[in-house]
Design an enzyme around this catalytic site. Structure first.
Site, PDB file in Angstrom:
ATOM      1  N   TYR A  55     -43.089  -7.649 -18.073  1.00 44.66           N
ATOM      2  CA  TYR A  55     -42.895  -7.231 -16.572  1.00 44.66           C
ATOM      3  C   TYR A  55     -44.245  -6.567 -16.449  1.00 44.66           C
ATOM      4  O   TYR A  55     -44.334  -5.593 -16.729  1.00 44.66           O
ATOM      5  CB  TYR A  55     -41.828  -6.382 -16.120  1.00 44.66           C
ATOM      6  CG  TYR A  55     -40.450  -7.358 -16.597  1.00 44.66           C
ATOM      7  CD1 TYR A  55     -40.338  -8.656 -16.620  1.00 44.66           C
ATOM      8  CD2 TYR A  55     -39.104  -6.457 -16.542  1.00 44.66           C
ATOM      9  CE1 TYR A  55     -39.008  -9.068 -16.676  1.00 44.66           C
ATOM     10  CE2 TYR A  55     -38.083  -7.107 -16.720  1.00 44.66           C
ATOM     11  CZ  TYR A  55     -37.768  -8.441 -16.822  1.00 44.66           C
ATOM     12  OH  TYR A  55     -36.609  -9.056 -16.779  1.00 44.66           O
ATOM     13  N   SER A  56     -45.171  -7.207 -15.589  1.00 41.55           N
ATOM     14  CA  SER A  56     -46.280  -6.566 -15.247  1.00 41.55           C
ATOM     15  C   SER A  56     -47.215  -6.193 -16.226  1.00 41.55           C
ATOM     16  O   SER A  56     -47.808  -5.244 -16.472  1.00 41.55           O
ATOM     17  CB  SER A  56     -46.141  -5.447 -14.128  1.00 41.55           C
ATOM     18  OG  SER A  56     -45.531  -5.832 -12.823  1.00 41.55           O
TER      19      SER A  56
END
Length: 339
Positions: A55-56
């Site tokens: 995630y990111s």
């Protein structure tokens, strides 16, 4: 907030869990905003936070770590690994080589010495169950993870992994994290019966169907949700599957109105009503999003409302089957089903 036992682990978790996918670049969420969301979620009774390494590109884990600093012991902390973390071919998958390395990376980003639940983000067809389960068992014995689970595994792979653990005398997956909503009910026909059979905890993601069930998408309105900006094909109502979703949403809105519920309460109340489901993962991008979703924490749908939902989207039916994440590869790639 309701609390339920996570499979057979004895760990008590909230029926709504905080998903942190929107923390960082994906949701354009700052550290202060992420911390405020975590603060409000904990105050609202949520005790399970779920994130992932990809995630990111690790930013979500870093933000979660800073937000929970000083109160780690009060939180059931979950993360995931397996999706690509760069272009190098071995920085992905579920090999021992990668999991041992990447768990240390996740612990560093989170600022903790262990996670409560470590999940394999997707089934890796290039790695044997024995290889993965052996690595996870060793990491568990080393105290770096308390339990481990799978995410978005096809039902037959869940079964195979359970048998592999038994055959090789290894620890087993104790949870599964599938996609589930009123509009995507396919797991009712295969995954959920298997998780019940093996006593797995189930943490469902996308219970609002990428915003389709948030109340923001209705007939005659411009679709301008965050997801629609970078996934426009999933919201193009000239596509038959999306048209079917919009038609279902309109009928579901009538059911919600008659029951005195918001669409979010209807959607979250539906997934948490299934006896196989432990928690529904909510992924708020703002505090306002969180508060509207927390309002569904104690929603219990009566039988007549559940029956009305069944009449709109039949049990076991996916309105957008092409968006499934656990489809066997041969159904997507013709070369894999040709001699």
């Amino acid at each position: 907030m309701q609390y339920r036992t996570l499979g057979r682990t004895g760990v008590q978790v909230s029926s709504l869990a905080l998903g942190a996918m929107n923390f960082g670049r994906i949701g354009r969420t700052t550290q202060d905003e992420a911390t405020a969301i975590v603060d409000a979620a904990l105050e609202g009774g949520i005790n399970l936070i779920d994130t992932a390494d990809m995630y990111s590109a690790g930013e979500s884990e870093e933000m979660v770590g800073k937000a929970i600093a000083g109160r780690r012991d009060d939180i059931v902390l979950a993360t995931k690994a397996g999706m690509p973390m760069g272009d190098e071919r071995n920085r992905r998958g579920s090999s021992r080589r990668w999991l041992v390395t990447e768990l240390d990376n996740s612990l560093r980003r989170l600022g903790v010495d262990h996670v409560d639940l470590y999940q394999i983000h997707r089934w890796d067809p290039n790695t044997s169950d024995e290889e993965t389960l052996s690595a996870l068992t060793d990491l568990q014995r080393a105290g770096k993870i308390r339990h481990f689970g799978s995410s978005t595994f096809p039902a037959y792979r869940i079964v195979q992994a359970q048998w592999a653990a038994r055959e090789h005398h290894l620890s087993r997956y104790v949870t599964e994290q599938p996609s589930y909503s009123i509009l995507q009910r396919g797991i009712e026909s295969h995954v959920l019966p298997v998780t019940e059979q093996y006593g797995l905890g189930v943490l469902v993601w996308s219970p609002l169907a990428s915003g389709w069930l948030s109340g923001a998408i209705r007939e005659g309105r411009e679709i301008a949700t965050s997801r629609s900006t970078f996934m426009p094909e999933r919201f193009d109502t000239t596509i038959p599957a999306n048209r079917a979703r919009l038609d279902a949403v309109e009928r579901l809105a009538e059911v919600a109105d008659e029951a005195g519920l918001t669409m979010i309460q209807l959607a979250l109340g539906f997934v948490t009503a299934h006896p196989a489901v432990t928690s529904a993962l909510i992924g708020p991008r703002t505090l306002d999003h969180l508060h509207t979703q927390l309002a569904a924490a104690d929603t219990v749908l009566p039988a007549d409302v559940l029956d009305a939902i069944d009449a709109i989207v039949a049990p076991g039916v996916d309105l957008a089957a092409h968006e499934k994440h656990d489809t066997p590869p041969a159904l997507l790639d013709p070369s894999l089903r040709r001699r």
